[in-house]
Every structure is written in C-alpha cells, then in structure tokens.
Scaffold this active site. Sequence first.
Site, PDB file in Angstrom:
ATOM      1  CB  CYS A 189      -0.945   0.000   1.193  1.00  0.00           C
ATOM      2  SG  CYS A 189      -0.129  -0.257   2.785  1.00  0.00           S
ATOM      3  CG  HIS A 237      -0.604   4.707   3.213  1.00  0.00           C
ATOM      4  ND1 HIS A 237      -1.131   4.745   4.474  1.00  0.00           N
ATOM      5  CD2 HIS A 237      -0.188   3.420   3.013  1.00  0.00           C
ATOM      6  CE1 HIS A 237      -1.040   3.539   5.023  1.00  0.00           C
ATOM      7  NE2 HIS A 237      -0.472   2.727   4.157  1.00  0.00           N
TER       8      HIS A 237
END
Length: 361
Positions: A158, A251
């Site tokens: 990710c 993120h």
Amino acid sequence: MAEKLRVGILGATGMVGQRFVSLLADHPWYEITVLAASGRSAGKTYEEALGGRWSIETPVPEKVKGMVVQNVDEVDDICSKVDFVFSAVNMPKEEIRAMEDNYAKHERPVVSNNSAHRWTPDVPMILPEINPQHMEVIEAQKKRLGTKRGFIAVKPNCSIQSYAPVLSAWKEFEPYEVVVTTYQAISGAGKNFDSWPEMVGNVIPYIGGEEEKSEREPLRIWGSVENGEIVPAKTPVITSQCIRVPVLYGHTAAVFVKFRKPATKEQLIRKMVEFKGLPQELDLPSAPKQFIQYLEEENRPQVTLDVNYERGMGVSVGRLREDSVYDWKFVGLSHNTLRGAAGGAVLCAELLTAKGLITKV
C-alpha cells in the site's frame, strides 16, 4: 458476465478481509461462497466471528452475516466451493507462502494481498494500470507448480500507491533518483483508534519493513519479463522514510524527483491526468475512470477531502513545484485499504478474469 464466479476470502475477519467482504458483497462478476479464517473463528457465523470488530464505515452486508466461517486449512472442502480465492491472512510469511501454494496446486487461482510471494520470480506483482504484461509469467509459474489453472498473483504494498503511478506517468522524462517520505494511516497496520489508542495525537517514525518495500517494489513493477521470471528495473534509485501518523485511512507521500530529460509543469500535469491503462480501456468494474487527479489548491491533497477520490481507487496529487536540489517535488495521496489493499486486489482479479486467466471450474 452471464454467471458469477464463486470466490472465497481467506482471512475474512481481519481489516483487509472485511474490506474484501464489503467490496465483493454486491460485485457484478463475483459471488462470495466461502469466508475462511483461523481455527479460532471456524464454525462460527461471520457475525459471531467478528465479535463486534467490524471496522468498515458501511455495515456488515446482510447476506454474509449468517455464513459459517471455515478454517483456512480446509483446503479440499473450500476449493470444492470456489473458482478462486483472495488471500488476506495474518500468519508468518512461510506459512502464508505454503498455504497459497497449496490452494494454487488445488487448481484455484490465488489473488493475494500478502507480501509472502511478492519476490517469487514467477509470481506477478500487478498494479493493473502499469504492468499487466507481467501476467505472462503465470504460464511459467503453472509449469513449476504442475497446474493447469492454479496460480498466484499478488498486489504491491500500500505504501507505494501514492507515488509509483505518478512516476509511471512520467516515464518518458526518465526519472532516475527519487526521495520519498510516506505518512501512513494506522489501518495499514490492521488497527483503528480503538485498538491502538497510543496513536491518538502521536507519530511513530518507524514501520517495520516498509522502507524496503517502498524502495524495492516499484522497481519490480517496472521490471521486465525474461525467461519466465520478473527481472526488476535498475532505475530510478529510490530512498525512503516511512512514518506512522494518526490518520485512519490514507497514505500520503512527499516526493522529490530528478529527471534525465527536462519537463515543464504543464507537461507533468498533463501526463498525470491523462495516464490510464488496461483497466480503463476494458472498463473493469473497480477501475477508476480517471486514475490520477491533480489538485491546484496549495493545501491539497488532504485525507479528509480526497482519500475517497474515485471510490478510493484513484490517486490524488498536488503541490507540484520545482525544487532547489531536485528537479521537481509533489505530494500524493491514496486510500491504503482500497487502492492499496483489497480494492487493488479486486481490480487485479478483474483484469485476470478479463484476460481469461480466472474462469469457472
């Protein structure tokens, strides 16, 4: 698709497994027929096995609440009920590797969110818009495994989703040196603020293994297929720091880039917003219509405003500007449990299905 493919979710009670359940409950191509987890959950209904730990913003889908959870070790029985499986188990890497191999050898494709097989040379690590050609190695993998339809494909970590697509869009300008700092949400560790209260108002400047993944995995995605294996690219050289921040989802990456070929800001923005790949051309169900958006405001992208762009499957970029040491710098944002985890794996499965690699038994 005339008849839906039957899918099993291995590790269905964890945070990523829950995200798989939420994405697949009403999927146009796939039907959940098996939910599997560890022996602690086996034999319970899915609702009982969750034990109040459902962490997705939407409710538990009604159609799965009463499904009885199976033990992931019941490979023969599970394989009799599915056409393929998603893997999101929380186990030691060696155990995950052996388990995924076992399902593949039982002639069931495995699309994995786990990192156990990301560096197995004949297992493709697919970011669907960027390296669909890596699916070519699946035939070599089948020969190694001795299978006709069983194989393993994985999605990347990710942490790279908020900048690797941008660098891919800029490939023609030949980026050769990259510095990236990622600011990563706590759900990337499978936690929320209830289970990790120490993160409230806190920053932790270390996430085990993330910096290595952030530096190396993009090179494998940009690599070439040679003699039935993926050979990683050698450039750009990437150095990173990965920091845990008190955000639930999203993120963020602050990135500095050097190019071998000059580019203007207008060219870089145009390349980003026009960047697309096979998922867009095939109009796959989970594909974002526009993969990367550029935001002109100086204070964007922001998690609260932008993390759900394109249902969490797109990448948001802002603050592109010239740098006094590097050539250019920017800030990127992606949803870590959608594009970065379960959603990325579902899109990968859709691509494999569209290409005839995942079929009905």
